[in-house]
Scaffold this motif. Structure first.
Motif, PDB file in Angstrom:
ATOM      1  N   ILE A 184     -32.489  -7.096  97.792  1.00 50.93           N
ATOM      2  CA  ILE A 184     -32.509  -8.411  98.681  1.00 50.93           C
ATOM      3  C   ILE A 184     -32.387  -9.300  97.444  1.00 50.93           C
ATOM      4  O   ILE A 184     -33.297  -9.497  96.471  1.00 50.93           O
ATOM      5  N   ASP A 185     -31.357 -10.227  97.426  1.00 54.09           N
ATOM      6  CA  ASP A 185     -31.457 -11.366  96.395  1.00 54.09           C
ATOM      7  C   ASP A 185     -31.366 -12.725  96.945  1.00 54.09           C
ATOM      8  O   ASP A 185     -31.585 -13.652  96.336  1.00 54.09           O
ATOM      9  N   ALA A 186     -31.540 -12.900  98.200  1.00 48.05           N
ATOM     10  CA  ALA A 186     -31.482 -13.992  99.128  1.00 48.05           C
ATOM     11  C   ALA A 186     -32.888 -14.472  98.900  1.00 48.05           C
ATOM     12  O   ALA A 186     -33.894 -13.714  98.763  1.00 48.05           O
ATOM     13  N   LYS A 187     -33.101 -15.899  98.695  1.00 45.58           N
ATOM     14  CA  LYS A 187     -34.242 -16.522  98.245  1.00 45.58           C
ATOM     15  C   LYS A 187     -34.951 -17.100  99.678  1.00 45.58           C
ATOM     16  O   LYS A 187     -34.490 -17.199 100.719  1.00 45.58           O
ATOM     17  N   GLY A 188     -36.556 -16.882  99.474  1.00 44.11           N
ATOM     18  CA  GLY A 188     -37.136 -17.288 100.528  1.00 44.11           C
ATOM     19  C   GLY A 188     -37.176 -16.718 101.736  1.00 44.11           C
ATOM     20  O   GLY A 188     -37.452 -17.139 102.982  1.00 44.11           O
ATOM     21  N   VAL A 189     -36.795 -15.324 101.558  1.00 44.43           N
ATOM     22  CA  VAL A 189     -37.019 -14.529 102.822  1.00 44.43           C
ATOM     23  C   VAL A 189     -38.311 -14.075 102.992  1.00 44.43           C
ATOM     24  O   VAL A 189     -39.270 -13.706 102.129  1.00 44.43           O
ATOM     25  N   THR A 190     -38.597 -13.830 104.478  1.00 47.29           N
ATOM     26  CA  THR A 190     -40.058 -13.397 105.075  1.00 47.29           C
ATOM     27  C   THR A 190     -39.505 -12.176 105.774  1.00 47.29           C
ATOM     28  O   THR A 190     -38.761 -12.304 106.612  1.00 47.29           O
ATOM     29  N   VAL A 191     -40.752 -11.043 105.456  1.00 43.23           N
ATOM     30  CA  VAL A 191     -40.189  -9.996 105.992  1.00 43.23           C
ATOM     31  C   VAL A 191     -41.597  -9.612 107.223  1.00 43.23           C
ATOM     32  O   VAL A 191     -42.675  -9.479 106.632  1.00 43.23           O
ATOM     33  N   VAL A 192     -41.166  -8.958 108.376  1.00 40.57           N
ATOM     34  CA  VAL A 192     -42.015  -8.294 109.005  1.00 40.57           C
ATOM     35  C   VAL A 192     -41.743  -6.689 109.152  1.00 40.57           C
ATOM     36  O   VAL A 192     -40.372  -6.575 109.291  1.00 40.57           O
ATOM     37  N   THR A 193     -42.593  -5.764 108.973  1.00 33.93           N
ATOM     38  CA  THR A 193     -42.031  -4.420 109.082  1.00 33.93           C
ATOM     39  C   THR A 193     -43.308  -3.657 109.655  1.00 33.93           C
ATOM     40  O   THR A 193     -44.382  -3.799 109.667  1.00 33.93           O
ATOM     41  N   ASN A 194     -42.686  -2.174 110.146  1.00 31.36           N
ATOM     42  CA  ASN A 194     -43.851  -1.250 110.521  1.00 31.36           C
ATOM     43  C   ASN A 194     -43.656  -0.307 109.635  1.00 31.36           C
ATOM     44  O   ASN A 194     -44.340   1.080 110.126  1.00 31.36           O
ATOM     45  N   GLY A 195     -43.281  -0.442 108.460  1.00 28.41           N
ATOM     46  CA  GLY A 195     -43.191   0.680 107.480  1.00 28.41           C
ATOM     47  C   GLY A 195     -44.021   0.654 106.413  1.00 28.41           C
ATOM     48  O   GLY A 195     -44.102  -0.194 105.485  1.00 28.41           O
ATOM     49  N   LEU A 196     -44.946   1.702 106.466  1.00 21.58           N
ATOM     50  CA  LEU A 196     -46.015   1.835 105.283  1.00 21.58           C
ATOM     51  C   LEU A 196     -45.505   1.649 103.962  1.00 21.58           C
ATOM     52  O   LEU A 196     -45.996   0.969 103.149  1.00 21.58           O
ATOM     53  N   SER A 197     -44.490   2.396 103.990  1.00 21.47           N
ATOM     54  CA  SER A 197     -43.942   2.929 102.556  1.00 21.47           C
ATOM     55  C   SER A 197     -43.284   1.358 102.059  1.00 21.47           C
ATOM     56  O   SER A 197     -42.801   1.403 100.946  1.00 21.47           O
ATOM     57  N   HIS A 198     -42.882   0.524 102.992  1.00 25.17           N
ATOM     58  CA  HIS A 198     -42.133  -0.769 102.389  1.00 25.17           C
ATOM     59  C   HIS A 198     -43.059  -1.505 101.844  1.00 25.17           C
ATOM     60  O   HIS A 198     -42.472  -2.446 100.896  1.00 25.17           O
ATOM     61  N   ILE A 199     -44.365  -1.723 101.961  1.00 27.04           N
ATOM     62  CA  ILE A 199     -45.154  -2.785 101.461  1.00 27.04           C
ATOM     63  C   ILE A 199     -45.107  -2.890 100.062  1.00 27.04           C
ATOM     64  O   ILE A 199     -45.037  -3.967  99.506  1.00 27.04           O
ATOM     65  N   GLU A 200     -45.438  -1.874  99.314  1.00 29.96           N
ATOM     66  CA  GLU A 200     -45.391  -1.774  98.047  1.00 29.96           C
ATOM     67  C   GLU A 200     -44.164  -2.169  97.349  1.00 29.96           C
ATOM     68  O   GLU A 200     -44.382  -3.119  96.448  1.00 29.96           O
ATOM     69  N   GLU A 201     -43.014  -1.933  97.647  1.00 32.55           N
ATOM     70  CA  GLU A 201     -41.824  -2.180  97.301  1.00 32.55           C
ATOM     71  C   GLU A 201     -41.725  -3.929  97.603  1.00 32.55           C
ATOM     72  O   GLU A 201     -41.106  -4.652  96.642  1.00 32.55           O
ATOM     73  N   LEU A 202     -42.013  -4.627  98.648  1.00 31.87           N
ATOM     74  CA  LEU A 202     -41.988  -5.816  99.239  1.00 31.87           C
ATOM     75  C   LEU A 202     -42.935  -6.856  98.174  1.00 31.87           C
ATOM     76  O   LEU A 202     -42.522  -7.851  97.836  1.00 31.87           O
ATOM     77  N   VAL A 203     -43.971  -6.153  97.733  1.00 31.68           N
ATOM     78  CA  VAL A 203     -44.979  -6.691  97.085  1.00 31.68           C
ATOM     79  C   VAL A 203     -44.443  -6.845  95.454  1.00 31.68           C
ATOM     80  O   VAL A 203     -44.607  -7.934  94.844  1.00 31.68           O
ATOM     81  N   ARG A 204     -43.768  -5.687  95.174  1.00 28.81           N
ATOM     82  CA  ARG A 204     -43.179  -5.670  93.758  1.00 28.81           C
ATOM     83  C   ARG A 204     -42.267  -6.899  93.624  1.00 28.81           C
ATOM     84  O   ARG A 204     -41.933  -7.147  92.568  1.00 28.81           O
ATOM     85  N   LYS A 205     -41.342  -7.100  94.747  1.00 25.42           N
ATOM     86  CA  LYS A 205     -40.129  -7.878  94.713  1.00 25.42           C
ATOM     87  C   LYS A 205     -40.895  -9.214  95.055  1.00 25.42           C
ATOM     88  O   LYS A 205     -39.904 -10.239  95.183  1.00 25.42           O
ATOM     89  N   GLN A 206     -42.065  -9.403  95.129  1.00 29.35           N
ATOM     90  CA  GLN A 206     -42.699 -10.636  95.502  1.00 29.35           C
ATOM     91  C   GLN A 206     -42.145 -11.429  96.903  1.00 29.35           C
ATOM     92  O   GLN A 206     -41.947 -12.688  96.649  1.00 29.35           O
ATOM     93  N   ILE A 207     -41.789 -10.697  97.927  1.00 29.01           N
ATOM     94  CA  ILE A 207     -41.364 -11.107  99.211  1.00 29.01           C
ATOM     95  C   ILE A 207     -42.565 -11.324 100.084  1.00 29.01           C
ATOM     96  O   ILE A 207     -43.233 -10.045 100.499  1.00 29.01           O
ATOM     97  N   PRO A 208     -42.579 -12.257 100.646  1.00 26.90           N
ATOM     98  CA  PRO A 208     -43.700 -12.723 101.713  1.00 26.90           C
ATOM     99  C   PRO A 208     -43.617 -11.557 102.788  1.00 26.90           C
ATOM    100  O   PRO A 208     -42.441 -11.650 103.333  1.00 26.90           O
ATOM    101  N   SER A 209     -44.629 -10.929 103.076  1.00 28.34           N
ATOM    102  CA  SER A 209     -44.499  -9.945 104.149  1.00 28.34           C
ATOM    103  C   SER A 209     -45.770  -9.741 104.905  1.00 28.34           C
ATOM    104  O   SER A 209     -46.678  -9.972 104.729  1.00 28.34           O
TER     105      SER A 209
END
Length: 248
Positions: free
Chosen positions: A111-136
């Motif tokens: 993900i390179d797009a700026k200002g993206v906000t993510v909603v997920t039901n994937g527990l495994s996804h959260i650590e990677e989203l936090v690492r990328k500093q993507i609001p989730s």
């Protein structure tokens, strides 16, 4: 009892036992043997069970799903290619839904797009989203330990708080007639609702998923864009006639 109710009870009992006898089904359903036999013929025609002498057995791959660890090691190169193509569909500032699953997980690093906000039901996804500093936002609810997906009525209620520009979903089957399918009805409900709440839906599926049919239907092919590494040639025409394909 409605036909669909009987079908659901038959599949549920098969998932519990693997094989079930005709007599057991007639007693459980309170239906005649001829009615149950018609039900079995119908379910077999939909590739959901196999009729055997005196009863029926469940096709293993229709209801059983690999865990996250097992999935992660399969089709790695294809998943990474699909993940990159999927991430390229994002625009700056979009709010998206990311389904639980290894291909959508792989998408996050692209993900390179700026200002993206993510909603997920994937527990495994959260650590990677936090690492990328993507609001989730992580949906609340019951977590399936096998696939690390949050499912159930609470998750569905949580989802009603959101609307998505786009959603990115995984699937276990892509079939011209049966559409997109997955083994677990609970996960199917979450995927289907995310689709309904999204402006545009993308389904991520490697080539091994084409021609496969799992137990629970998500929706028809024409309701989403499928992103894949390649479509098997024998199925290309039938799939392409039903949906747009992004292929890489």
């Amino acid at each position: 009892m409605l036909t669909e109710e009987r079908h659901g009870m038959i599949i549920q009992r098969l998932q519990e036992k693997g094989v079930v006898k005709m007599q057991e089904l007639t007693e459980m359903l309170g239906a005649s043997e001829s009615t149950v036999r018609r039900d079995l013929v119908d379910l077999e025609s939909r590739n959901l069970l196999k009729r055997v002498h005196g009863g029926a057995s469940l096709l293993p791959h229709k209801s059983q799903e690999l865990g996250m660890e097992e999935k992660t090691s399969k089709n790695i190169q294809q998943k990474n290619s699909i993940a990159s193509l999927a991430a390229a569909q994002l625009l700056d500032g979009e709010c998206i839904y990311l389904d639980a699953g290894t291909t959508t997980l792989a998408m996050i690093s692209h993900i390179d797009a700026k200002g993206v906000t993510v909603v997920t039901n994937g527990l495994s996804h959260i650590e990677e989203l936090v690492r990328k500093q993507i609001p989730s936002y992580l949906l609340g609810g019951m977590m399936k330990s096998h696939t690390k997906a949050v499912v159930g009525s609470i998750a569905l209620q949580n989802m009603e708080n959101f609307r998505f520009d786009k959603c990115f979903l995984g699937t276990n089957g892509v079939d011209a007639k049966m559409g997109y399918t997955t083994p677990d009805p609970e996960e199917a409900l979450i995927k289907r609702r995310a689709h309904q709440l999204s402006g545009k839906t993308y389904v991520l599926a490697d080539s091994s998923k084409f021609g496969e049919v799992a137990f629970a239907k998500l929706f028809d092919l024409q309701e989403a864009v499928v992103i894949t590494d390649t479509v098997p040639e024998r199925l290309r025409q039938s799939i392409a006639s039903k949906t747009k394909i992004i292929e890489g």
